[in-house]
Design a protein around this motif. Structure first.
Motif, PDB file in Angstrom:
ATOM      1  N   LYS A   4       0.935  -1.137  -0.014  1.00  0.00           N
ATOM      2  CA  LYS A   4      -0.115  -0.011  -0.067  1.00  0.00           C
ATOM      3  C   LYS A   4       0.999   1.319  -0.135  1.00  0.00           C
ATOM      4  O   LYS A   4       1.194   2.025   0.964  1.00  0.00           O
ATOM      5  CB  LYS A   4      -1.018   0.191   1.355  1.00  0.00           C
ATOM      6  CG  LYS A   4      -2.137  -1.177   1.253  1.00  0.00           C
ATOM      7  CD  LYS A   4      -2.983  -1.138   2.176  1.00  0.00           C
ATOM      8  CE  LYS A   4      -3.957  -2.344   2.201  1.00  0.00           C
ATOM      9  NZ  LYS A   4      -4.894  -1.998   3.311  1.00  0.00           N
ATOM     10  N   ARG A   7       0.265   7.617  -2.996  1.00  0.00           N
ATOM     11  CA  ARG A   7       0.169   8.293  -4.351  1.00  0.00           C
ATOM     12  C   ARG A   7       1.268   8.973  -4.558  1.00  0.00           C
ATOM     13  O   ARG A   7       1.658   8.869  -5.874  1.00  0.00           O
ATOM     14  CB  ARG A   7      -1.002   8.972  -4.332  1.00  0.00           C
ATOM     15  CG  ARG A   7      -1.224   9.487  -5.890  1.00  0.00           C
ATOM     16  CD  ARG A   7      -2.793  10.211  -5.836  1.00  0.00           C
ATOM     17  NE  ARG A   7      -2.777  11.554  -5.279  1.00  0.00           N
ATOM     18  CZ  ARG A   7      -3.537  12.530  -5.091  1.00  0.00           C
ATOM     19  NH1 ARG A   7      -4.881  12.216  -5.847  1.00  0.00           N
ATOM     20  NH2 ARG A   7      -3.528  13.728  -4.908  1.00  0.00           N
ATOM     21  N   LYS A  35      -5.054   6.135  -3.070  1.00  0.00           N
ATOM     22  CA  LYS A  35      -4.583   5.274  -4.178  1.00  0.00           C
ATOM     23  C   LYS A  35      -4.264   6.074  -5.414  1.00  0.00           C
ATOM     24  O   LYS A  35      -4.661   7.565  -5.557  1.00  0.00           O
ATOM     25  CB  LYS A  35      -6.041   4.415  -4.529  1.00  0.00           C
ATOM     26  CG  LYS A  35      -6.293   3.637  -3.543  1.00  0.00           C
ATOM     27  CD  LYS A  35      -7.645   2.727  -3.989  1.00  0.00           C
ATOM     28  CE  LYS A  35      -8.154   1.710  -3.095  1.00  0.00           C
ATOM     29  NZ  LYS A  35      -9.337   0.964  -3.508  1.00  0.00           N
ATOM     30  N   ASP A  61      -5.758  -2.326  -4.024  1.00  0.00           N
ATOM     31  CA  ASP A  61      -5.461  -1.341  -2.981  1.00  0.00           C
ATOM     32  C   ASP A  61      -4.623  -0.426  -3.228  1.00  0.00           C
ATOM     33  O   ASP A  61      -4.271   0.602  -2.657  1.00  0.00           O
ATOM     34  CB  ASP A  61      -4.608  -2.120  -1.964  1.00  0.00           C
ATOM     35  CG  ASP A  61      -5.674  -3.416  -1.261  1.00  0.00           C
ATOM     36  OD1 ASP A  61      -7.021  -3.213  -1.205  1.00  0.00           O
ATOM     37  OD2 ASP A  61      -4.980  -4.404  -0.856  1.00  0.00           O
ATOM     38  N   LEU A  62      -4.012  -0.549  -4.770  1.00  0.00           N
ATOM     39  CA  LEU A  62      -2.956   0.625  -5.062  1.00  0.00           C
ATOM     40  C   LEU A  62      -3.404   1.709  -6.016  1.00  0.00           C
ATOM     41  O   LEU A  62      -2.930   2.694  -6.085  1.00  0.00           O
ATOM     42  CB  LEU A  62      -1.816  -0.095  -5.642  1.00  0.00           C
ATOM     43  CG  LEU A  62      -1.051  -1.268  -4.769  1.00  0.00           C
ATOM     44  CD1 LEU A  62      -0.122  -1.848  -5.591  1.00  0.00           C
ATOM     45  CD2 LEU A  62      -0.707  -0.739  -3.705  1.00  0.00           C
ATOM     46  N   GLU A  64      -7.301   3.050  -8.624  1.00  0.00           N
ATOM     47  CA  GLU A  64      -8.605   3.261  -8.796  1.00  0.00           C
ATOM     48  C   GLU A  64      -8.644   3.958 -10.040  1.00  0.00           C
ATOM     49  O   GLU A  64      -8.149   4.818 -10.326  1.00  0.00           O
ATOM     50  CB  GLU A  64      -9.349   3.728  -7.847  1.00  0.00           C
ATOM     51  CG  GLU A  64      -9.140   5.234  -7.385  1.00  0.00           C
ATOM     52  CD  GLU A  64     -10.172   5.681  -6.484  1.00  0.00           C
ATOM     53  OE1 GLU A  64     -11.218   5.456  -6.207  1.00  0.00           O
ATOM     54  OE2 GLU A  64      -9.419   6.981  -5.816  1.00  0.00           O
TER      55      GLU A  64
END
Length: 466
Positions: A4, A7, A35, A61-62, A64
């Motif tokens: 995780k 950004r 994300k 999780d990383l 979208e």
């Protein structure tokens, strides 16, 4: 490792990948758990699968998806459902960028439009990841070069073939000097009459859309050569012709479904047997008129179906390259000749492996992104002068372009700070140089003269890219 990443970490990593750098991300680059905000423009099969559904499934999780864009509203609706996302969709790309404020734009449109969205993204101060090829001609390539020069953002080109374990082994052997200074290369690529014909059914069969297979397909091959030789091309002389497809056919129609020659045509393709293609393409033909099962003999096809080139590199290596588009089998062979020996390698040649799968099945297996197949071992041959040859068994995979797809994705989205000693990561210069070989080949065929790469854009060849 904690997957995780913040950004900020992604954006730093993208800048390093775009520059082709091998610099690790500093520890203080990690922060909050936002994300990465991603948008996709171009919802054809490559976009919604490899750069769409796979990213959604593998890296939830990383990242979208915050927007999808396409000129075809029907494909947009299908893409949203197929990818399993809830983001808004846009016909207007500019509106999408303005409203969603993404961190990363993924470009998977028709090749001739790549430059438009790459440049808009860079001008809007957004990082861009584009499917290969970078673009289709030198004018558009120069426009991209100029845009990136003015922007503080970066461009990644999705060269997945570099990342396959088999190709990586060849790179390691060359880097280690196993056969000394490379003097020449023989490189032959064979598209079978299932996969090869598919390009002539689609928009790729038109020069203005895909730049010919010298660019759309061979950009993969030329990038591998540039990377493996670690040098830039300086001159290209080529031959090519259209002798098999297009107006050479004995009969024709607009596309396969209404054709009166189904029983007689070896290239008849029944798209109705593919629910995915029916839902993605046929159900949405009324929006833009695109026929996915176009006739391979339609007269407007104007690209080459046989191609051969001689490429001279700045380090004085010479490459003999050919691309066949209607071979009975699919695969490739390459041989590097050096001062101290020779490396011979090949993949997917069916009679060498006693393959029982059909050529259609083999291609489907290569494109599959969800395979859990066992690791295979493929041979390559290392010859050293005055010594017996040595067969090296290399771990390999069939799915996901020889295992390259997932490794490219993992580098970008899971391990952006990992060292890149072989310089797998590809940026603007890599994309430009791979395209320019194909552009030069087209120009050489037309002029019957060798074409110098330095005459095409402001990026000049160097003997050693490192």
């Amino acid at each position: 490792m904690d997957n995780k990443f913040s950004r900020r970490s992604f954006l730093y990593a993208i800048s390093m990948l775009g520059a082709g750098a091998a610099m690790p991300i500093p520890a203080n680059a990690f922060g909050n758990k936002e994300k990465l905000r991603v948008v996709l423009v171009g919802t054809g099969v490559r976009g919604i699968s490899f750069w769409g559904k796979r990213l959604v499934e593998q890296y939830p999780d990383l990242l979208e998806f915050v927007g999808l864009s396409d000129i075809n509203p029907g494909r947009l609706d299908f893409a949203k459902t197929y990818m399993g996302v809830s983001c808004p969709v846009f016909i207007d790309f500019d509106q999408m960028i303005s409203e969603t404020k993404p961190d990363l734009i993924i470009v998977t449109t028709k090749d001739s439009n790549h430059h438009e969205f790459i440049i808009k993204g860079l001008n809007a101060n957004i990082d861009v990841l584009t499917e290969k090829p970078l673009t289709i001609d030198e004018t558009k390539a120069q426009a991209i070069i100029d845009a990136e020069k003015k922007s503080d953002k970066n461009l990644i080109v999705g060269f997945n073939y570099r990342w396959s374990p088999y190709i990586t082994k060849i790179k390691e052997l060359l880097n280690n000097g196993e056969i000394g200074e490379i003097t020449s290369v023989d490189f032959n690529w064979y598209l079978n009459n299932h996969h090869g014909a598919s390009y002539f059914r689609r928009w790729h069969g038109l020069m203005d859309s895909g730049g010919s297979l010298w660019v759309h397909k061979a950009t993969h091959h030329f990038d591998l050569l540039n990377w493996l030789l670690d040098s830039d091309p300086v001159e290209v002389f080529a031959y090519g012709d259209l002798e098999h497809y297009g107006s050479n056919g004995p009969f024709r129609d607009t596309n396969c479904r209404p054709c009166a020659h189904k029983a007689d045509c070896a290239y008849y393709w029944d798209i109705t047997k593919s629910k995915h293609d029916m839902d993605l393409y046929v159900a949405n033909e009324q929006h833009d008129g695109y026929l996915r099962d176009g006739c391979v003999y339609r007269p407007e096809i104007d690209i080459y179906d046989k191609m051969s080139a001689q490429i001279k590199y700045a380090n004085n290596a010479v490459v003999n390259y050919s691309l066949t588009t209607y071979s009975p089998y699919e695969g490739w062979k390459i041989a590097f000749n050096g001062m101290k020996g020779r490396i011979e390698a090949w993949l997917d040649i069916p009679f060498m492996n006693n393959e029982s799968m059909s050529q259609e099945e083999l291609h489907a297996a290569e494109m599959n992104q969800n395979s859990n197949e066992d690791m295979m071992f493929e041979p390559l041959v290392l010859h050293k002068n005055w010594e017996d040859y040595k067969i090296i068994q290399v771990s390999s995979e069939r799915s996901g372009h020889g295992g390259g797809d997932k490794r490219l994705h993992d580098k970008i989205f899971i391990n952006p700070d990992a060292a890149d000693p072989l310089k797998h990561s590809a940026g603007l210069r890599d994309g430009v140089m791979s395209v320019l070989i194909g552009v030069a080949a087209r120009k050489s065929i037309t002029s019957n003269q060798p074409v110098k790469i330095a005459d095409l854009t402001s990026i000049k060849p160097t003997a050693n890219r490192t």
